[in-house]
Design an enzyme around this catalytic site. Sequence first.
Site, short mmCIF file in Angstrom:
data_model
loop_
_atom_site.label_atom_id
_atom_site.label_comp_id
_atom_site.label_asym_id
_atom_site.label_seq_id
_atom_site.Cartn_x
_atom_site.Cartn_y
_atom_site.Cartn_z
N LYS A 180 1.62 -1.30 -0.11
CA LYS A 180 0.35 -0.01 -0.27
C LYS A 180 0.88 1.00 0.44
O LYS A 180 1.65 1.67 0.82
CB LYS A 180 -0.76 0.08 1.02
CG LYS A 180 -2.12 1.11 0.64
CD LYS A 180 -2.07 1.99 2.57
CE LYS A 180 -1.90 3.06 2.80
NZ LYS A 180 -1.30 4.42 1.68
N GLU A 255 10.58 1.33 10.63
CA GLU A 255 11.18 2.45 10.25
C GLU A 255 10.49 3.32 10.29
O GLU A 255 9.41 4.19 9.21
CB GLU A 255 11.97 1.92 8.37
CG GLU A 255 13.04 1.03 8.38
CD GLU A 255 14.03 1.21 9.37
OE1 GLU A 255 14.62 -0.23 9.22
OE2 GLU A 255 14.35 2.05 9.50
N CYS A 289 13.72 11.23 6.23
CA CYS A 289 14.03 10.39 8.27
C CYS A 289 15.92 11.13 8.06
O CYS A 289 15.49 10.99 9.33
CB CYS A 289 13.46 9.00 8.55
SG CYS A 289 14.39 8.25 6.29
N GLU A 390 10.21 15.72 15.44
CA GLU A 390 9.97 15.89 13.90
C GLU A 390 9.66 16.91 12.68
O GLU A 390 8.33 17.10 13.88
CB GLU A 390 10.46 14.67 13.41
CG GLU A 390 10.74 14.67 11.45
CD GLU A 390 10.55 12.45 11.83
OE1 GLU A 390 9.41 12.30 11.47
OE2 GLU A 390 11.34 12.25 10.62
P1 NAP Z 1 2.50 7.86 7.71
O1 NAP Z 1 1.72 9.35 7.82
O2 NAP Z 1 3.16 7.73 8.83
O3 NAP Z 1 2.30 7.48 6.86
C1 NAP Z 1 3.02 6.51 6.06
C2 NAP Z 1 2.12 5.17 5.39
O4 NAP Z 1 2.04 4.93 7.03
C3 NAP Z 1 1.27 5.93 4.31
O5 NAP Z 1 1.53 5.15 3.30
C4 NAP Z 1 -0.16 6.03 5.22
O6 NAP Z 1 -0.49 6.09 4.28
C5 NAP Z 1 0.22 4.82 5.89
N1 NAP Z 1 -0.95 4.85 7.07
C6 NAP Z 1 -1.94 5.46 7.74
N2 NAP Z 1 -2.59 6.05 9.32
C7 NAP Z 1 -2.12 4.72 8.90
C8 NAP Z 1 -2.79 3.36 9.65
N3 NAP Z 1 -3.91 3.49 10.80
N4 NAP Z 1 -2.62 2.57 9.48
C9 NAP Z 1 -2.10 1.86 8.37
N5 NAP Z 1 -1.28 2.30 7.29
C10 NAP Z 1 -1.39 3.72 7.84
O7 NAP Z 1 3.80 8.73 7.25
P2 NAP Z 1 4.29 10.43 6.41
O8 NAP Z 1 3.92 11.18 6.68
O9 NAP Z 1 4.54 9.65 4.94
O10 NAP Z 1 5.76 9.98 5.89
C11 NAP Z 1 7.13 10.48 6.72
C12 NAP Z 1 7.39 10.04 8.18
O11 NAP Z 1 8.18 8.85 8.51
C13 NAP Z 1 8.36 10.53 9.17
O12 NAP Z 1 8.05 10.72 10.29
C14 NAP Z 1 10.04 10.04 8.28
O13 NAP Z 1 10.72 9.76 9.84
C15 NAP Z 1 8.99 8.71 8.26
N6 NAP Z 1 10.28 8.04 7.36
C16 NAP Z 1 11.00 7.07 8.02
C17 NAP Z 1 12.48 6.48 7.31
C18 NAP Z 1 13.16 5.58 7.91
O14 NAP Z 1 13.43 4.63 7.46
N7 NAP Z 1 13.77 5.49 9.57
C19 NAP Z 1 12.03 6.29 6.16
C20 NAP Z 1 11.15 7.97 5.26
C21 NAP Z 1 10.29 8.18 6.19
P3 NAP Z 1 -1.41 7.54 4.07
O15 NAP Z 1 -0.32 7.44 2.56
O16 NAP Z 1 -2.94 7.08 3.00
O17 NAP Z 1 -1.80 8.25 4.87
#
Ligand code: NAP
Length: 504
Positions: A180, A255, A289, A390
């Site tokens: 997804k 992650e 990240c 963050e």
């Molecule tokens: P996010 O809001 O947590 O979303 C990540 C994914 O999770 C998206 O596909 C999102 O779908 C999905 N999601 C949201 N709510 C969910 C639920 N209740 N159940 C299952 N899946 C759900 O994060 P983001 O805003 O896309 O990305 C930014 C974050 O990612 C930052 O905190 C960043 O640090 C982190 N990140 C970490 C790494 C690493 O390797 N450590 C790498 C890149 C990014 P939708 O898009 O439909 O909301």
Amino acid sequence: MATELAVETERNLIGGQWVPAASGKTFENRSPADGNDLVGVFPESDRRDVDAAVAAAKKAFPAWRDMPAPRRGEILYAAGEILKRDKEKLARLMTREMGKVLAETRGDVQEAIDMAFLAAGEGRRLFGFTTPSELSNKFAMCIRQPVGVCAFVTPWNFPMAIPAWKGMAALIAGNTVVIKPATDTPASVVALARVFEEAGLPAGAWNVVMGSGGAVGDPLVSHPDVKVVSFTGSTEVGRRISVACAPTFKRVHLEMGGKNAILVMDDADVELAVEGALWGAFGTTGQRCTASSRLLVQRKVYDGFVMKLVEGAKALRVGNGLEAGVDVGPCVSERQRESVAKYIEIGKQEGAKLLCGGEKLSAGDLSRGWFLSPAVFADADAKMRIACEEIFGPVTTVVPIDSLDEGIRIANSVPYGLSGSIYTQDVNKAFKAMREFETGLFYVNSSTIGAEVHLPFGGMKDTGNGHREAGIAGLDVFTEWKSIYVDFSGKLQRAQIDTYESAD
Ligand code: NAP
Ligand code: MG
């Protein structure tokens, strides 16, 4: 510039068929740099689509698992070659849907290429091990086996690289996948699926279901037939996924966020440190990240560092990432820009000095996108929210420090533990920092960003839950160890018991 490619109405990929969502509904994806640029229309899926995709992945699993791994590797090599051939086209699509500049989206596709070749080579390794048995005429070995259906939930900031890190490792090990993608970046994952299709991946080995976190992500990660969940995203959503997966004991790889510090010591090459800080803080519009969001600078070089940093930040050109000469693209969405703008206000209220940036840009073409000028806060206290939370946008915070020990203590004082770096000419300081940073990644005389695919990637504390992706370590998430004993003595031999009796 607005519409380079015809607008596609995309579908989910389930069991080798491109099918609309069961709901019949769709959602639009527009470029964050230009709201007039409609990148595509995507299926708004729900539990029904998830169930169909998991069933398809489950059905495809035995045949894919039983295909010799070197043959699976050949399919991944082919995928890598197609990614190479289409690199420019894929990079442009990614810049349109996600916003980061072309040089960086080329890098994102390159990471998928690198991962394809790394994993393909593993097809002729996937090493287990043998070890002597404690008993005579008995053979002991350990092999890796695939786990089954894997569910990926991925973020928007590395639209192809992150699905490829997870995907290449899972596939070479013999698993099947349902992914997804983030709602903001489905097109790159659809493009990756087409690459796999062309490379000859069997139907059902790679399935894509698009839609929101709640409607698709949630039923996917909690599906009883899913055996591994690999998630990259925010710590908040990661925690929810961890809880959702607990009742079925499935393996969960998380992650999550970061608040990464660069230490700049008195003896550092300041020009180099400024260059690294600018790249680390404002590359990908700060939406990494591993972004360098905290700059901990020793007093003697503090003023010079801050002055050059501000000069550099002001010189960065903000604009549409498709245009030559642009350094910093837009925030990925209006919501993301609002969230970053809120932190700019918080930083001002906390009393940090905003030396440049933090403004929503709207002159000319910029009015059609979610642009924000690169912001530098200085003279901040390490306990301020802007120095601990963050932000995930083009904002960095400079904190003065008196010593290496103080720098390490501050660097480790946040809940996250992804990346860190030190600029110093003193090998003793470098090794001390290397040892003491509570992070999964560490750099010396280089920024906090720049991971390569053949080394493990991941973080400690609230950034991760003990797993790593990429490298060979990435295979651990997608394989089970099986220990096998072959007794060819022709008699009952009891481990621990006969071992010592026969020795007497
Ligand atoms: P996010 O809001 O947590 O979303 C990540 C994914 O999770 C998206 O596909 C999102 O779908 C999905 N999601 C949201 N709510 C969910 C639920 N209740 N159940 C299952 N899946 C759900 O994060 P983001 O805003 O896309 O990305 C930014 C974050 O990612 C930052 O905190 C960043 O640090 C982190 N990140 C970490 C790494 C690493 O390797 N450590 C790498 C890149 C990014 P939708 O898009 O439909 O909301
Ligand atoms: Mg969009």
